[in-house]
Design a protein around this motif. Structure first.
Motif, mmCIF file in Angstrom:
data_model
loop_
_atom_site.group_PDB
_atom_site.id
_atom_site.type_symbol
_atom_site.label_atom_id
_atom_site.label_comp_id
_atom_site.label_asym_id
_atom_site.label_seq_id
_atom_site.Cartn_x
_atom_site.Cartn_y
_atom_site.Cartn_z
ATOM 1 N N ILE A 64 27.264 103.763 -57.209
ATOM 2 C CA ILE A 64 27.209 103.321 -55.815
ATOM 3 C C ILE A 64 27.076 104.497 -54.858
ATOM 4 O O ILE A 64 26.268 104.456 -53.910
ATOM 5 N N VAL A 65 27.847 105.559 -55.062
ATOM 6 C CA VAL A 65 27.822 106.691 -54.139
ATOM 7 C C VAL A 65 26.419 107.276 -54.038
ATOM 8 O O VAL A 65 25.896 107.487 -52.933
ATOM 9 N N PHE A 66 25.803 107.568 -55.160
ATOM 10 C CA PHE A 66 24.462 108.168 -55.145
ATOM 11 C C PHE A 66 23.445 107.217 -54.534
ATOM 12 O O PHE A 66 22.615 107.616 -53.712
ATOM 13 N N GLN A 67 23.511 105.950 -54.926
ATOM 14 C CA GLN A 67 22.547 104.981 -54.418
ATOM 15 C C GLN A 67 22.693 104.770 -52.914
ATOM 16 O O GLN A 67 21.697 104.660 -52.199
ATOM 17 N N GLU A 68 23.918 104.745 -52.420
ATOM 18 C CA GLU A 68 24.141 104.510 -50.993
ATOM 19 C C GLU A 68 23.840 105.758 -50.166
ATOM 20 O O GLU A 68 23.147 105.697 -49.149
ATOM 21 N N MET A 69 24.376 106.906 -50.577
ATOM 22 C CA MET A 69 24.292 108.107 -49.754
ATOM 23 C C MET A 69 22.926 108.776 -49.818
ATOM 24 O O MET A 69 22.451 109.331 -48.824
ATOM 25 N N ARG A 70 22.279 108.732 -50.965
ATOM 26 C CA ARG A 70 20.982 109.396 -51.088
ATOM 27 C C ARG A 70 19.817 108.410 -51.031
ATOM 28 O O ARG A 70 18.914 108.551 -50.212
ATOM 29 N N GLU A 71 19.838 107.414 -51.897
ATOM 30 C CA GLU A 71 18.678 106.551 -52.018
ATOM 31 C C GLU A 71 18.540 105.590 -50.831
ATOM 32 O O GLU A 71 17.448 105.435 -50.276
ATOM 33 N N ALA A 72 19.620 104.922 -50.450
ATOM 34 C CA ALA A 72 19.533 103.905 -49.404
ATOM 35 C C ALA A 72 19.560 104.496 -47.997
ATOM 36 O O ALA A 72 18.813 104.068 -47.117
ATOM 37 N N ARG A 73 20.408 105.500 -47.762
ATOM 38 C CA ARG A 73 20.603 106.012 -46.405
ATOM 39 C C ARG A 73 19.994 107.392 -46.163
ATOM 40 O O ARG A 73 19.873 107.811 -45.020
ATOM 41 N N GLY A 74 19.646 108.099 -47.213
ATOM 42 C CA GLY A 74 19.038 109.421 -47.063
ATOM 43 C C GLY A 74 19.935 110.418 -46.360
ATOM 44 O O GLY A 74 19.472 111.276 -45.612
ATOM 45 N N LEU A 75 21.247 110.356 -46.640
ATOM 46 C CA LEU A 75 22.209 111.207 -45.925
ATOM 47 C C LEU A 75 22.691 112.397 -46.746
ATOM 48 O O LEU A 75 23.460 113.215 -46.234
ATOM 49 N N ALA A 76 22.275 112.517 -47.992
ATOM 50 C CA ALA A 76 22.786 113.609 -48.822
ATOM 51 C C ALA A 76 21.791 113.970 -49.914
ATOM 52 O O ALA A 76 21.093 113.108 -50.444
ATOM 53 N N TYR A 77 21.726 115.280 -50.224
ATOM 54 C CA TYR A 77 20.981 115.724 -51.395
ATOM 55 C C TYR A 77 21.738 115.323 -52.661
ATOM 56 O O TYR A 77 21.157 114.925 -53.657
ATOM 57 N N SER A 78 23.042 115.502 -52.587
ATOM 58 C CA SER A 78 23.907 115.240 -53.728
ATOM 59 C C SER A 78 25.198 114.609 -53.220
ATOM 60 O O SER A 78 25.698 114.978 -52.156
ATOM 61 N N ALA A 79 25.734 113.661 -53.966
ATOM 62 C CA ALA A 79 26.983 113.010 -53.570
ATOM 63 C C ALA A 79 27.666 112.450 -54.814
ATOM 64 O O ALA A 79 27.009 111.895 -55.698
ATOM 65 N N ARG A 80 28.966 112.589 -54.862
ATOM 66 C CA ARG A 80 29.737 112.006 -55.960
ATOM 67 C C ARG A 80 31.185 111.817 -55.510
ATOM 68 O O ARG A 80 31.654 112.472 -54.584
ATOM 69 N N ALA A 81 31.886 110.942 -56.194
ATOM 70 C CA ALA A 81 33.292 110.684 -55.886
ATOM 71 C C ALA A 81 33.948 110.104 -57.125
ATOM 72 O O ALA A 81 33.357 109.261 -57.799
ATOM 73 N N PHE A 82 35.162 110.545 -57.438
ATOM 74 C CA PHE A 82 35.788 110.080 -58.672
ATOM 75 C C PHE A 82 37.294 110.331 -58.662
ATOM 76 O O PHE A 82 37.790 111.220 -57.976
ATOM 77 N N MET A 83 37.999 109.516 -59.437
ATOM 78 C CA MET A 83 39.402 109.769 -59.741
ATOM 79 C C MET A 83 39.458 110.709 -60.936
ATOM 80 O O MET A 83 38.839 110.451 -61.969
ATOM 81 N N ASN A 84 40.182 111.804 -60.786
ATOM 82 C CA ASN A 84 40.299 112.801 -61.837
ATOM 83 C C ASN A 84 41.557 112.535 -62.661
ATOM 84 O O ASN A 84 42.665 112.508 -62.127
ATOM 85 N N THR A 85 41.373 112.339 -63.961
ATOM 86 C CA THR A 85 42.496 112.054 -64.850
ATOM 87 C C THR A 85 43.153 113.350 -65.309
ATOM 88 O O THR A 85 42.455 114.295 -65.679
ATOM 89 N N PRO A 86 44.479 113.437 -65.306
ATOM 90 C CA PRO A 86 45.164 114.666 -65.713
ATOM 91 C C PRO A 86 44.851 115.062 -67.157
ATOM 92 O O PRO A 86 44.575 114.213 -68.001
ATOM 93 N N ALA A 87 44.907 116.379 -67.402
ATOM 94 C CA ALA A 87 44.756 116.891 -68.762
ATOM 95 C C ALA A 87 46.110 117.164 -69.403
ATOM 96 O O ALA A 87 46.191 117.430 -70.595
ATOM 97 N N LEU A 88 47.174 117.103 -68.599
ATOM 98 C CA LEU A 88 48.544 117.307 -69.072
ATOM 99 C C LEU A 88 49.409 116.142 -68.610
ATOM 100 O O LEU A 88 49.191 115.594 -67.526
ATOM 101 N N LYS A 89 50.393 115.788 -69.402
ATOM 102 C CA LYS A 89 51.201 114.615 -69.067
ATOM 103 C C LYS A 89 52.031 114.812 -67.798
ATOM 104 O O LYS A 89 52.386 113.844 -67.139
#
Length: 277
Positions: A64-89
């Motif tokens: 969704i981020v890439f399609q909305e920000m770059r393809e649909a709206r032309g507002l970014a060369y690159s775009a991403r967003a994510f929840m980062n999962t811990p590598a340690l407990k």
């Protein structure tokens, strides 16, 4: 006598209120990140929900981020967003978002990004693509050779003894778009962020009430970046931006917990109140 090495993991920053950090960098593009840490520690039960959200919303060209920000709206060369999962407990889940675009699109891009993060667009077609991708990757992946040992050590760091993919595979098969929406509501919507902006400061609003001088190694690293490579070839401003983007990401995520050198970074507000309230 030899002593075993101790892992030293710098503590991630937590921000109780929004903060904006500007790293001056003379280029026609800007590089923007937003970071949030609410302190939730690792729980393997979250794996499938967050993997499904990441694949649907912020990872890859079909998300969704890439399609909305770059393809649909032309507002970014690159775009991403994510929840980062811990590598340690003991580590925390964090949310990261990134945009690279032209300076004149800054305000519009940031506000559009804020909107789709908090009011996630829903697309059944995009969901099916994300779901199929996860299941196909698990079906075709193999852990062999030295990767077996690495996987064992990674699981040990998380306090686990069993492979995580089996449970993810079983749960994802029954997931729907409504599950992704529920994950977004629980984990993403309404977060408090620290914002980092790398770009040409000329033209950005700079009200005195939002300025604070911070000490870090950020500015010196950025100012010392060469405009040309050692063999004399020009380096594009986008390419020269990669290193400082990593620096500002580490600064916003870890603050002074990785060591610092005297240098000035300005904290300002450049966004509408709706984005940083």
């Amino acid at each position: 006598p030899l002593e075993p090495l101790q892992k030293k993991i710098p503590a991630k920053m937590k921000y109780d209120q929004s903060e904006v950090f500007l790293a001056p960098y003379n280029a026609n593009q800007f590089y923007y990140i937003q970071y949030s840490n609410r302190g939730e520690t690792f729980d393997v039960a979250n794996d499938a929900d967050l993997l499904m959200y990441n694949n649907y919303f912020g990872s890859g060209m079909n998300a969704i981020v890439f399609q909305e920000m770059r393809e649909a709206r032309g507002l970014a060369y690159s775009a991403r967003a994510f929840m980062n999962t811990p590598a340690l407990k003991e580590d925390c889940y964090t949310f990261y978002a990134f945009i690279a675009s032209q300076n004149e699109k800054l305000k519009e891009a940031v506000e559009a990004f804020d909107d789709i993060i908090n009011n996630m667009p829903e697309s059944e077609a995009a969901f099916q693509v994300a779901k199929t991708s996860i299941l196909s990757n698990i079906r075709t992946s193999r852990t062999t050779g030295a990767s077996v040992l690495n996987e064992y050590l990674n699981l040990e760091d998380l306090g686990l003894t069993e492979d995580r993919d089996k449970a993810v595979f079983e749960k994802v098969q029954g997931m729907t778009l409504a599950d992704v929406k529920a994950t977004q509501e629980k984990w993403v919507k309404g977060r408090t962020y620290a914002y980092g902006l790398l770009g040409n400061s000329a033209g950005y609003s700079d009200p005195d009430r939002h300025i604070r001088v911070l000490e870090s190694r950020l500015c010196s690293a950025i100012r010392n970046l060469p405009a040309v490579a050692t063999d004399g070839r020009e380096v594009s401003s986008l390419r020269r931006g990669y290193l400082p983007v990593g620096i500002i990401l580490n600064f916003v995520s870890f603050g002074n917990n990785r060591g610092t050198e005297p240098c000035t970074v300005r904290k300002i507000s450049i966004f509408s109140q709706s984005c940083i309230a």
